[in-house]
Design a protein around this motif. Structure first.
Motif, PDB file in Angstrom:
ATOM      1  N   ASN A 175      12.222   3.720  26.398  1.00 12.71           N
ATOM      2  CA  ASN A 175      13.419   4.278  27.010  1.00 12.71           C
ATOM      3  C   ASN A 175      14.368   4.781  25.930  1.00 12.71           C
ATOM      4  O   ASN A 175      15.322   4.108  25.531  1.00 12.71           O
ATOM      5  CB  ASN A 175      14.119   3.236  27.892  1.00 12.71           C
ATOM      6  CG  ASN A 175      13.436   3.082  29.229  1.00 12.71           C
ATOM      7  OD1 ASN A 175      12.964   4.055  29.805  1.00 12.71           O
ATOM      8  ND2 ASN A 175      13.371   1.864  29.722  1.00 12.71           N
ATOM      9  N   VAL A 176      14.110   5.999  25.454  1.00 10.73           N
ATOM     10  CA  VAL A 176      14.872   6.554  24.346  1.00 10.73           C
ATOM     11  C   VAL A 176      15.072   8.046  24.586  1.00 10.73           C
ATOM     12  O   VAL A 176      14.223   8.713  25.195  1.00 10.73           O
ATOM     13  CB  VAL A 176      14.150   6.298  22.992  1.00 10.73           C
ATOM     14  CG1 VAL A 176      12.749   6.856  22.993  1.00 10.73           C
ATOM     15  CG2 VAL A 176      14.953   6.821  21.812  1.00 10.73           C
ATOM     16  N   CYS A 177      16.217   8.566  24.139  1.00  9.77           N
ATOM     17  CA  CYS A 177      16.478   9.997  24.259  1.00  9.77           C
ATOM     18  C   CYS A 177      17.216  10.472  23.014  1.00  9.77           C
ATOM     19  O   CYS A 177      17.724   9.671  22.213  1.00  9.77           O
ATOM     20  CB  CYS A 177      17.297  10.317  25.506  1.00  9.77           C
ATOM     21  SG  CYS A 177      19.039   9.866  25.400  1.00  9.77           S
ATOM     22  N   LEU A 178      17.270  11.794  22.849  1.00 11.74           N
ATOM     23  CA  LEU A 178      17.979  12.414  21.736  1.00 11.74           C
ATOM     24  C   LEU A 178      19.190  13.183  22.246  1.00 11.74           C
ATOM     25  O   LEU A 178      19.194  13.670  23.384  1.00 11.74           O
ATOM     26  CB  LEU A 178      17.052  13.360  20.970  1.00 11.74           C
ATOM     27  CG  LEU A 178      15.902  12.688  20.220  1.00 11.74           C
ATOM     28  CD1 LEU A 178      14.921  13.730  19.690  1.00 11.74           C
ATOM     29  CD2 LEU A 178      16.434  11.830  19.070  1.00 11.74           C
ATOM     30  N   THR A 179      20.188  13.303  21.389  1.00 17.37           N
ATOM     31  CA  THR A 179      21.419  14.007  21.744  1.00 17.37           C
ATOM     32  C   THR A 179      21.771  15.011  20.656  1.00 17.37           C
ATOM     33  O   THR A 179      21.770  14.670  19.467  1.00 17.37           O
ATOM     34  CB  THR A 179      22.581  13.008  21.926  1.00 17.37           C
ATOM     35  OG1 THR A 179      22.259  12.118  22.989  1.00 17.37           O
ATOM     36  CG2 THR A 179      23.878  13.723  22.252  1.00 17.37           C
ATOM     37  N   ASP A 200      12.615  16.708  12.836  1.00 18.09           N
ATOM     38  CA  ASP A 200      12.569  15.424  12.134  1.00 18.09           C
ATOM     39  C   ASP A 200      13.106  14.271  12.980  1.00 18.09           C
ATOM     40  O   ASP A 200      12.921  13.100  12.621  1.00 18.09           O
ATOM     41  CB  ASP A 200      13.338  15.504  10.819  1.00 18.09           C
ATOM     42  CG  ASP A 200      12.634  16.378   9.791  1.00 18.09           C
ATOM     43  OD1 ASP A 200      11.423  16.643   9.974  1.00 18.09           O
ATOM     44  OD2 ASP A 200      13.283  16.806   8.818  1.00 18.09           O
ATOM     45  N   MET A 201      13.764  14.583  14.097  1.00 12.02           N
ATOM     46  CA  MET A 201      14.269  13.522  14.970  1.00 12.02           C
ATOM     47  C   MET A 201      13.133  12.800  15.694  1.00 12.02           C
ATOM     48  O   MET A 201      13.339  11.730  16.260  1.00 12.02           O
ATOM     49  CB  MET A 201      15.264  14.098  15.970  1.00 12.02           C
ATOM     50  CG  MET A 201      16.578  14.550  15.331  1.00 12.02           C
ATOM     51  SD  MET A 201      17.406  13.237  14.388  1.00 12.02           S
ATOM     52  CE  MET A 201      17.751  12.051  15.682  1.00 12.02           C
ATOM     53  N   LYS A 202      11.938  13.367  15.640  1.00 16.24           N
ATOM     54  CA  LYS A 202      10.766  12.683  16.198  1.00 16.24           C
ATOM     55  C   LYS A 202      10.599  11.301  15.593  1.00 16.24           C
ATOM     56  O   LYS A 202      10.208  10.345  16.284  1.00 16.24           O
ATOM     57  CB  LYS A 202       9.509  13.519  15.958  1.00 16.24           C
ATOM     58  CG  LYS A 202       8.202  12.854  16.378  1.00 16.24           C
ATOM     59  CD  LYS A 202       7.011  13.692  16.002  1.00 16.24           C
ATOM     60  CE  LYS A 202       5.710  13.074  16.528  1.00 16.24           C
ATOM     61  NZ  LYS A 202       5.452  11.724  15.950  1.00 16.24           N
ATOM     62  N   ARG A 216      13.236  18.368  22.717  1.00 15.36           N
ATOM     63  CA  ARG A 216      12.789  17.977  24.051  1.00 15.36           C
ATOM     64  C   ARG A 216      11.281  17.790  24.129  1.00 15.36           C
ATOM     65  O   ARG A 216      10.752  17.292  25.123  1.00 15.36           O
ATOM     66  CB  ARG A 216      13.264  19.017  25.066  1.00 15.36           C
ATOM     67  CG  ARG A 216      13.388  18.487  26.482  1.00 15.36           C
ATOM     68  CD  ARG A 216      14.306  19.351  27.321  1.00 15.36           C
ATOM     69  NE  ARG A 216      14.293  18.915  28.699  1.00 15.36           N
ATOM     70  CZ  ARG A 216      13.839  19.644  29.710  1.00 15.36           C
ATOM     71  NH1 ARG A 216      13.367  20.864  29.488  1.00 15.36           N
ATOM     72  NH2 ARG A 216      13.859  19.173  30.938  1.00 15.36           N
ATOM     73  N   GLN A 217      10.560  18.163  23.075  1.00 16.23           N
ATOM     74  CA  GLN A 217       9.137  17.857  23.003  1.00 16.23           C
ATOM     75  C   GLN A 217       8.897  16.361  22.779  1.00 16.23           C
ATOM     76  O   GLN A 217       7.812  15.855  23.067  1.00 16.23           O
ATOM     77  CB  GLN A 217       8.493  18.622  21.842  1.00 16.23           C
ATOM     78  CG  GLN A 217       8.507  20.132  21.999  1.00 16.23           C
ATOM     79  CD  GLN A 217       7.974  20.810  20.758  1.00 16.23           C
ATOM     80  OE1 GLN A 217       6.798  21.152  20.687  1.00 16.23           O
ATOM     81  NE2 GLN A 217       8.829  20.991  19.770  1.00 16.23           N
ATOM     82  N   PHE A 218       9.903  15.650  22.234  1.00 17.86           N
ATOM     83  CA  PHE A 218       9.725  14.251  21.834  1.00 17.86           C
ATOM     84  C   PHE A 218      10.355  13.276  22.816  1.00 17.86           C
ATOM     85  O   PHE A 218       9.955  12.112  22.872  1.00 17.86           O
ATOM     86  CB  PHE A 218      10.350  14.005  20.454  1.00 17.86           C
ATOM     87  CG  PHE A 218      10.091  15.100  19.462  1.00 17.86           C
ATOM     88  CD1 PHE A 218       8.822  15.633  19.286  1.00 17.86           C
ATOM     89  CD2 PHE A 218      11.127  15.619  18.691  1.00 17.86           C
ATOM     90  CE1 PHE A 218       8.588  16.646  18.373  1.00 17.86           C
ATOM     91  CE2 PHE A 218      10.899  16.625  17.770  1.00 17.86           C
ATOM     92  CZ  PHE A 218       9.631  17.149  17.611  1.00 17.86           C
TER      93      PHE A 218
END
Length: 282
Positions: free
Chosen positions: A164-168, A149-151, A190-192
């Motif tokens: 320019n965005v990443c997830l943690t 759901d973080m997509k 890491r797919q997104f």
């Protein structure tokens, strides 16, 4: 599972999602210029020695403390002034949290990466405001959010034209005062986008000391190695020369004098993880 083709440009020389791991590290909060410089200068040297790109981290305001009596900030203007000075003297990019939409533009004038706290990862206006600054946006996965759901949080930032965005990752809530990391979430997210592992807050025990959070730093090396072995793109580590005297999150912080050894271990695990990243079992 296919990994993302995205990367997150922080500066021309620091790009998350390429062949060099990025380290986001510093004290939990801006306590003083001297503490920030002591930590930043030592961590930068160790990061250079062990092959990490380095981004200095410190929060200008701890708006989500357990108790209203806990330390929050030395003041927004003073904290941002310290961050700006540290960045210039060390020659490194900066990351700090924002909690309100109105903070985005002012903070983006000083730092290179805007971090969205886990509890705020669904806040559309905050994500859009961060994206519109054009600065890199680092979103922590909420303890209540499924990795897939973080997509949608990533999509909100990208809707502004900012890629320019990443997830943690920082763990799931499991019962009271406990967090558990599901390593499956790292390749899923890491797919997104590129993915960073938050070592510090994955060993946090929210509210575990009554009016403040506890932590189990003895598990930090174990979780760090496990996450590194998945081949992710970066790591978030808070540190302090005297964790027991830190003004925020002391029980989770890695003692500064152990950071060189910690980074050596982490790089070895990351290198091995990247070597076998393409290994699959169908």
């Amino acid at each position: 599972m296919k990994k993302t083709e995205y990367s997150m440009k922080i500066t021309d020389r620091v790009i998350l999602g390429k062949d060099k791991p990025v380290l986001f590290s510093g004290p939990c909060a801006v306590e003083s210029f001297d503490i920030c410089m002591e930590i930043g200068s030592k961590v930068k040297n160790w990061a250079d020695q062990h092959g990490f790109a380095y981004v200095f981290k410190a929060s200008f305001d701890k708006a989500n403390r357990t108790s209203s009596d806990s330390f929050r900030s030395i003041g927004m203007d003073q904290s941002l002034g310290v961050l700006e000075r540290v960045g210039k003297e060390l020659g490194v990019p900066l990351v700090t949290d924002i909690h309100e939409s109105y903070q985005a533009e002012e903070v983006a004038a000083v730092v290179d990466v805007l971090q969205i706290p886990a509890f705020l990862c669904r806040q559309t206006d905050l994500l859009l405001a961060a994206g519109k600054t054009g600065k890199a946006v680092k979103i922590k996965r909420g303890q209540f959010m499924a990795p897939e759901d973080m997509k949608y949080a990533v999509d909100k930032v990208r809707s502004t034209g900012n890629n320019n965005v990443c997830l943690t990752e920082r763990g799931f809530s499991l019962g009271y005062h406990n967090l558990v990391v599901d390593m499956r979430g790292l390749p899923i997210m890491r797919q997104f986008s590129p993915v960073v592992f938050d070592i510090t807050h994955s060993v946090q025990q929210p509210g575990g000391q009554g009016g403040s959070s506890g932590g189990q730093r003895e598990f930090a090396p174990i979780l760090a190695r496990a996450a590194a072995a998945t081949g992710i793109d970066g790591f978030f580590i808070e540190t302090h020369p005297e964790p027991a005297k830190a003004l925020s999150d002391g029980p989770n912080l890695i003692p500064l004098h152990r950071m060189g050894d910690f980074l050596e271990m982490l790089k070895e695990a990351w290198t091995l993880g990247r070597k076998f990243e393409s290994f699959k079992v169908e």
